[in-house]
Design a protein around this motif. Structure first.
Motif, PDB file in Angstrom:
ATOM      1  N   PHE A  52      22.721  81.747  31.873  1.00 30.53           N
ATOM      2  CA  PHE A  52      23.409  81.923  30.598  1.00 30.53           C
ATOM      3  C   PHE A  52      22.750  81.026  29.561  1.00 30.53           C
ATOM      4  O   PHE A  52      21.896  80.191  29.884  1.00 30.53           O
ATOM      5  N   HIS A  53      23.132  81.193  28.311  1.00 26.17           N
ATOM      6  CA  HIS A  53      22.632  80.307  27.262  1.00 26.17           C
ATOM      7  C   HIS A  53      23.787  79.851  26.379  1.00 26.17           C
ATOM      8  O   HIS A  53      24.826  80.504  26.315  1.00 26.17           O
ATOM      9  N   THR A 151      19.864  76.848  24.319  1.00 23.40           N
ATOM     10  CA  THR A 151      19.279  76.396  25.581  1.00 23.40           C
ATOM     11  C   THR A 151      19.741  77.325  26.693  1.00 23.40           C
ATOM     12  O   THR A 151      20.905  77.732  26.718  1.00 23.40           O
ATOM     13  N   ALA A 152      18.825  77.632  27.591  1.00 26.84           N
ATOM     14  CA  ALA A 152      19.153  78.434  28.771  1.00 26.84           C
ATOM     15  C   ALA A 152      19.560  77.503  29.910  1.00 26.84           C
ATOM     16  O   ALA A 152      19.035  76.388  30.037  1.00 26.84           O
ATOM     17  N   TYR A 153      20.474  78.000  30.740  1.00 29.72           N
ATOM     18  CA  TYR A 153      20.966  77.223  31.878  1.00 29.72           C
ATOM     19  C   TYR A 153      21.034  78.110  33.110  1.00 29.72           C
ATOM     20  O   TYR A 153      21.155  79.330  33.014  1.00 29.72           O
ATOM     21  N   GLU A 154      21.023  77.433  34.257  1.00 30.61           N
ATOM     22  CA  GLU A 154      21.210  78.103  35.540  1.00 30.61           C
ATOM     23  C   GLU A 154      22.315  77.374  36.293  1.00 30.61           C
ATOM     24  O   GLU A 154      22.332  76.139  36.345  1.00 30.61           O
ATOM     25  N   LEU A 155      23.237  78.141  36.858  1.00 31.68           N
ATOM     26  CA  LEU A 155      24.293  77.577  37.704  1.00 31.68           C
ATOM     27  C   LEU A 155      24.065  78.094  39.124  1.00 31.68           C
ATOM     28  O   LEU A 155      24.083  79.305  39.348  1.00 31.68           O
ATOM     29  N   VAL A 156      23.850  77.170  40.045  1.00 29.15           N
ATOM     30  CA  VAL A 156      23.649  77.527  41.454  1.00 29.15           C
ATOM     31  C   VAL A 156      25.001  77.416  42.159  1.00 29.15           C
ATOM     32  O   VAL A 156      25.560  76.323  42.256  1.00 29.15           O
ATOM     33  N   PRO A 157      25.550  78.529  42.635  1.00 34.16           N
ATOM     34  CA  PRO A 157      26.885  78.491  43.223  1.00 34.16           C
ATOM     35  C   PRO A 157      26.970  77.645  44.495  1.00 34.16           C
ATOM     36  O   PRO A 157      26.123  77.739  45.372  1.00 34.16           O
ATOM     37  N   THR A 158      28.006  76.806  44.535  1.00 35.82           N
ATOM     38  CA  THR A 158      28.337  76.077  45.759  1.00 35.82           C
ATOM     39  C   THR A 158      29.689  76.542  46.300  1.00 35.82           C
ATOM     40  O   THR A 158      30.010  76.272  47.455  1.00 35.82           O
ATOM     41  N   ALA A 159      30.472  77.212  45.470  1.00 40.75           N
ATOM     42  CA  ALA A 159      31.766  77.752  45.899  1.00 40.75           C
ATOM     43  C   ALA A 159      32.082  78.980  45.052  1.00 40.75           C
ATOM     44  O   ALA A 159      31.783  79.015  43.862  1.00 40.75           O
ATOM     45  N   LEU A 160      32.666  79.966  45.704  1.00 41.51           N
ATOM     46  CA  LEU A 160      33.093  81.187  45.011  1.00 41.51           C
ATOM     47  C   LEU A 160      34.528  81.483  45.441  1.00 41.51           C
ATOM     48  O   LEU A 160      34.810  81.557  46.640  1.00 41.51           O
ATOM     49  N   ARG A 161      35.406  81.605  44.457  1.00 47.84           N
ATOM     50  CA  ARG A 161      36.812  81.898  44.728  1.00 47.84           C
ATOM     51  C   ARG A 161      37.182  83.168  43.970  1.00 47.84           C
ATOM     52  O   ARG A 161      36.804  83.323  42.807  1.00 47.84           O
TER      53      ARG A 161
END
Length: 200
Positions: A52-53, A151-161
Motif C-alpha cells: 500500500f502507499h 511512500t510505498a509500504y509492505e506488510l508481511v502477515p504474522t497473523a490473520l483473523r
C-alpha cells in the motif's frame, strides 16, 4: 473478530481473496502520539504480503517503517432482526458481516518499488471501472513530483483473523427466513451471503 470459530473464513487463502477483492483497508498502529488509523488502497501480491502507499503527510507515515500494524478490511453488513426467527422471544438482534484483520510488521519501500506498486494499482483497479489509465499517461515531471509526496509500504502477515458471519449458527429454517427477509428489504448482498455460506 467474532469469538465463535464457526464464523471464520474456511481458509486463509479465501480471506486473502476477500481482501484483494475489497482492495481498501483501515490500517491501525501505535505512535508516540497515541493510536492512529490510515485509510489505504491495499493490494495482495502473489507472495501473500500486502502492499500500500500513504501520503507522507499522513499521521502514520513517519512511524510505520519497522512498526507492527493491523490492516482491517470489511465488507457490507446486514442487521438481523429476531422477528425473522421462528422464536423471536428467545433471541437478540445481531449482524451478519465479513471482515479480515491482518497483523504484521511494516517496511517502507524504495522508489522503484513505489513505481511498481502504482503500476500494479492501476492494472488492478482500472479494469474494475472499465478504464485503461496507466502511469505512462502522466507527464514525467508531474509524476515524479507526486511520487515524492508518497511512500510505498509492505506488510508481511504474522497473523490473520477473519469473520464471515452469515447465520451459520441458525437452523436451516431460521437461515432461510433470514435470507428471505433480507431479499424482501432489498439487501440482496446479505441474502446472497447466507445462500453462499449454506451452499444453497
Amino acid at each position: 473478530m467474532h469469538p465463535n470459530a464457526v464464523f471464520r473464513f474456511p481458509a486463509d487463502r479465501e480471506a486473502l481473496a476477500f481482501v484483494a477483492d475489497v482492495g481498501f483497508a483501515h490500517l491501525f498502529a501505535m505512535t508516540p502520539d497515541g493510536p492512529r488509523v490510515a485509510h489505504v488502497p491495499l493490494l495482495v501480491v502473489p507472495s501473500g504480503v500486502l502492499r500500500f502507499h500513504l501520503s507522507n503527510g499522513n499521521a502514520l507515515a513517519r512511524h510505520l517503517d519497522g512498526a507492527v500494524a493491523v490492516a482491517s478490511v470489511g465488507g457490507p453488513g446486514s442487521y438481523i432482526s429476531p422477528n425473522w426467527y421462528a422464536d423471536p422471544a428467545n433471541n437478540l438482534p445481531t449482524w451478519n458481516y465479513r471482515t479480515v484483520e491482518i497483523e504484521g510488521r511494516v517496511t517502507a519501500l524504495g522508489w522503484d518499488a513505489l513505481r511498481d506498486l502504482l503500476d500494479l494499482s492501476a492494472a488492478t483497479f482500472e479494469p474494475r471501472v472499465g478504464q485503461d489509465w496507466t502511469m505512462a499517461k502522466m507527464d514525467p515531471g508531474r509524476r515524479d513530483a507526486m511520487m515524492r509526496a508518497i511512500t510505498a509500504y509492505e506488510l508481511v502477515p504474522t497473523a490473520l483473523r477473519s469473520t464471515d458471519k452469515a447465520s451459520q449458527n441458525r437452523s436451516e429454517a431460521d437461515a432461510r427466513a433470514v435470507m428471505a427477509a433480507l431479499a424482501t428489504i432489498g439487501d440482496d448482498d446479505g441474502a446472497a451471503a447466507v445462500k453462499r455460506r449454506r451452499g444453497w
